[in-house]
Enzyme design. Structure first.
Site, PDB file in Angstrom:
ATOM      1  N   ASN A 151       1.089  -1.238  -0.191  1.00  0.00           N
ATOM      2  CA  ASN A 151      -0.185   0.045  -0.681  1.00  0.00           C
ATOM      3  C   ASN A 151       0.911   1.421  -0.454  1.00  0.00           C
ATOM      4  O   ASN A 151       0.426   2.215  -0.450  1.00  0.00           O
ATOM      5  CB  ASN A 151      -0.479  -0.226   1.287  1.00  0.00           C
ATOM      6  CG  ASN A 151      -0.392  -0.576   2.708  1.00  0.00           C
ATOM      7  OD1 ASN A 151      -0.477  -1.052   2.785  1.00  0.00           O
ATOM      8  ND2 ASN A 151      -0.651   0.680   3.679  1.00  0.00           N
ATOM      9  N   GLN A 179      -4.689  -3.811  -2.277  1.00  0.00           N
ATOM     10  CA  GLN A 179      -4.563  -3.001  -3.162  1.00  0.00           C
ATOM     11  C   GLN A 179      -4.058  -3.322  -4.607  1.00  0.00           C
ATOM     12  O   GLN A 179      -4.262  -2.788  -6.016  1.00  0.00           O
ATOM     13  CB  GLN A 179      -2.773  -2.394  -2.783  1.00  0.00           C
ATOM     14  CG  GLN A 179      -3.310  -1.611  -1.504  1.00  0.00           C
ATOM     15  CD  GLN A 179      -4.339  -0.749  -1.700  1.00  0.00           C
ATOM     16  OE1 GLN A 179      -4.296  -0.130  -2.439  1.00  0.00           O
ATOM     17  NE2 GLN A 179      -4.136   0.748  -0.851  1.00  0.00           N
ATOM     18  N   SER A 199     -11.011  -5.726   0.046  1.00  0.00           N
ATOM     19  CA  SER A 199     -11.553  -4.112   0.481  1.00  0.00           C
ATOM     20  C   SER A 199     -12.590  -3.994  -0.026  1.00  0.00           C
ATOM     21  O   SER A 199     -11.934  -3.019  -0.808  1.00  0.00           O
ATOM     22  CB  SER A 199     -10.784  -3.926   1.933  1.00  0.00           C
ATOM     23  OG  SER A 199     -11.311  -2.513   2.294  1.00  0.00           O
ATOM     24  N   CYS A 327       3.105  12.414  12.764  1.00  0.00           N
ATOM     25  CA  CYS A 327       4.146  13.057  14.457  1.00  0.00           C
ATOM     26  C   CYS A 327       3.038  12.649  15.051  1.00  0.00           C
ATOM     27  O   CYS A 327       1.478  12.927  15.096  1.00  0.00           O
ATOM     28  CB  CYS A 327       3.814  14.604  13.581  1.00  0.00           C
ATOM     29  SG  CYS A 327       4.820  15.952  14.661  1.00  0.00           S
TER      30      CYS A 327
HETATM   31  C1  LIG Z   1      -6.347  -0.891   2.923  1.00  0.00           C
HETATM   32  C2  LIG Z   1      -6.450  -2.112   4.003  1.00  0.00           C
HETATM   33  C3  LIG Z   1      -6.968  -2.748   4.479  1.00  0.00           C
HETATM   34  C4  LIG Z   1      -7.117  -2.114   5.748  1.00  0.00           C
HETATM   35  O1  LIG Z   1      -8.602  -2.756   4.815  1.00  0.00           O
HETATM   36  P1  LIG Z   1     -10.119  -2.264   5.462  1.00  0.00           P
HETATM   37  O2  LIG Z   1     -10.918  -2.647   4.492  1.00  0.00           O
HETATM   38  O3  LIG Z   1      -9.546  -0.474   5.438  1.00  0.00           O
HETATM   39  O4  LIG Z   1     -10.168  -2.334   6.946  1.00  0.00           O
HETATM   40  C5  LIG Z   1      -5.675  -3.900   4.531  1.00  0.00           C
HETATM   41  N1  LIG Z   1      -4.646  -4.584   3.620  1.00  0.00           N
HETATM   42  C6  LIG Z   1      -3.772  -3.010   2.927  1.00  0.00           C
HETATM   43  C7  LIG Z   1      -3.091  -3.823   2.259  1.00  0.00           C
HETATM   44  C8  LIG Z   1      -5.248  -1.736   2.605  1.00  0.00           C
HETATM   45  O5  LIG Z   1      -4.608  -1.187   2.069  1.00  0.00           O
END
Ligand SMILES: *Cc1c(COP(=O)(O)O)cnc(C)c1O
Length: 385
Positions: A151, A179, A199, A327
């Site tokens: 990500n 991703q 997701s 931060c």
């Molecule tokens: C966003 C993300 C998650 C988490 O997914 P959610 O639906 O926000 O809990 C897990 N792994 C990767 C690589 C992501 O980019």
């Protein structure tokens, strides 16, 4: 005010067509999909159609798809569910140092229960050494978990080759492919996957819905105990509207794949080429070979300034990007993904991620290119770093 959104790896806007598809299930179609009467039937058929669409995108069977409340839950279910089911077989997991916290923290929670976890390091481009991965596999190894695409850097991992290693040693293989959906061609059978997490909000569906592909023969203990929903693999009344939205977004991810990825790749390349042509002392974080990165992601360190201050200045101009550093309590924390690549602390703190999406335009990229060099120059001139 100008608003340019370049943070699609954090979340994406809901597609209009996805929202349209969902709305009836937030209005009149209120039934519980587990009910046998007319109100339930109208809704359960929509959930099953969505399941077929998710399965079709990744070459799975609909019965191999379990809907979850988010991608994090899908990762947790894959890792902890496998661990509970296979604990008598062995208590060792192999993952990487650069996974999303949903995977890393699931592994850490198992470590606290006595499991052994190997965190495979990455090289300076963020790539894995597969010989090293294979050497870590032991008699007690039950699961390998490696993300399809990172990500923060956009790096793609060699999932097919890792699938071969897992298959050869009889070890289960999970990937966080969150991703990769809509950005990479996905076929869970071709790469020997047992488990794969999705997701919704990362590709045009709403937040609060995800899915886990669970290969039919896979042993898994549920995380959420309750009713018989999802074939006893995940209790709880289904998030019908969210699931319908996820299904619709998967349909687009399949039908528009090539056109969408070509378009976003050319915008990312325009941004990458433009920034390297106009700003000195910047460093790419990730694979130099763009074909080994997601088509939409660019992670750069701007020597001599903090990523945080650059982001704040971009935000003043209406540009939304992000940095792995945050931060907290007055100290600037560097991204663990960037530092795992051996990037020194100052350069890690100077990193910024631009992640593009379907609604971005060449004009927006031009606008960013027209203002970013001056911002960097000004910040460098006043920097105390
Ligand atoms: C966003 C993300 C998650 C988490 O997914 P959610 O639906 O926000 O809990 C897990 N792994 C990767 C690589 C992501 O980019």
């Amino acid at each position: 005010m100008t608003q340019i959104y370049l943070d699609h790896n954090a979340t994406t806007p809901i597609r209009a067509e996805v929202l349209e598809e969902m709305l009836p299930f937030l209005r009149g179609k209120f039934g519980n999909p587990s009910s046998i009467h007319w109100a339930g039937r109208a809704v359960s058929s929509a959930v099953e159609t969505a399941r077929e669409k998710v399965a079709a995108l990744i070459n799975a069977s609909p019965s191999e798809i379990v809907f979850t409340s988010c991608g994090s839950e899908a990762d947790n279910l894959a890792i902890k569910g496998t661990a509970s089911a296979l604990r008598d077989k062995g208590q060792h997991i192999i993952t990487t140092a650069v996974e999303h916290p949903a995977v890393l923290e699931s592994c850490r929670s198992l470590e606290a229960q006595g499991w052994r976890v190997s965190y495979l390091p990455v090289d300076t481009e963020g790539q894995l050494d597969l010989a090293q991965l294979e050497s870590l596999v032991g008699d007690d190894t039950v699961l390998i978990s490696v993300m399809w695409a990172n990500n923060e850097t956009g790096n793609l991992f060699p999932i097919a080759k890792i699938g071969e290693i897992a298959r050869k040693h009889g070890v289960m293989f999970h990937t966080d492919m969150i991703q990769a959906v809509g950005r990479v061609q996905l076929d869970v059978k071709a790469v020997n996957l047992d488990l794969a997490a999705i997701s919704g909000h990362k590709f045009g569906a709403p937040k609060g819905v995800g899915a886990l592909y669970i290969r039919s023969e896979t042993q898994l203990e549920p995380l959420i105990h309750g009713g018989h929903q999802e074939r006893n693999r995940r209790g709880g009344t289904s998030n019908v509207a969210g699931i319908v939205g996820l299904g619709k977004a998967c349909e687009f991810a399949a039908s528009e794949f090539e056109q969408a990825t070509d378009r976003v790749r050319s915008l990312r390349d325009q941004l990458e080429d433009g920034l390297f042509a106009t700003i000195d002392n910047i460093q790419l974080n990730g694979c130099v070979d763009r074909a080994k990165r997601l088509p939409n992601t660019l992670n750069l360190s701007f020597a001599g300034i903090s990523g945080e201050s650059l982001l704040l200045n971009l935000d003043l101009k209406g540009i939304a990007a992000s940095s792995g550093s945050a931060c907290g309590s007055g100290t600037l924390e560097a991204s663990p993904v960037i530092t795992a690549m051996g990037v020194d602390l100052a350069m890690a703190q100077a990193s910024v991620r631009f992640s593009l999406g379907r609604e971005n335009t060449p004009d927006e990229v031009e606008y960013v290119l027209s203002i970013l060099p001056a911002i960097v120059e000004r910040l460098r001139s006043i920097s105390t770093l």
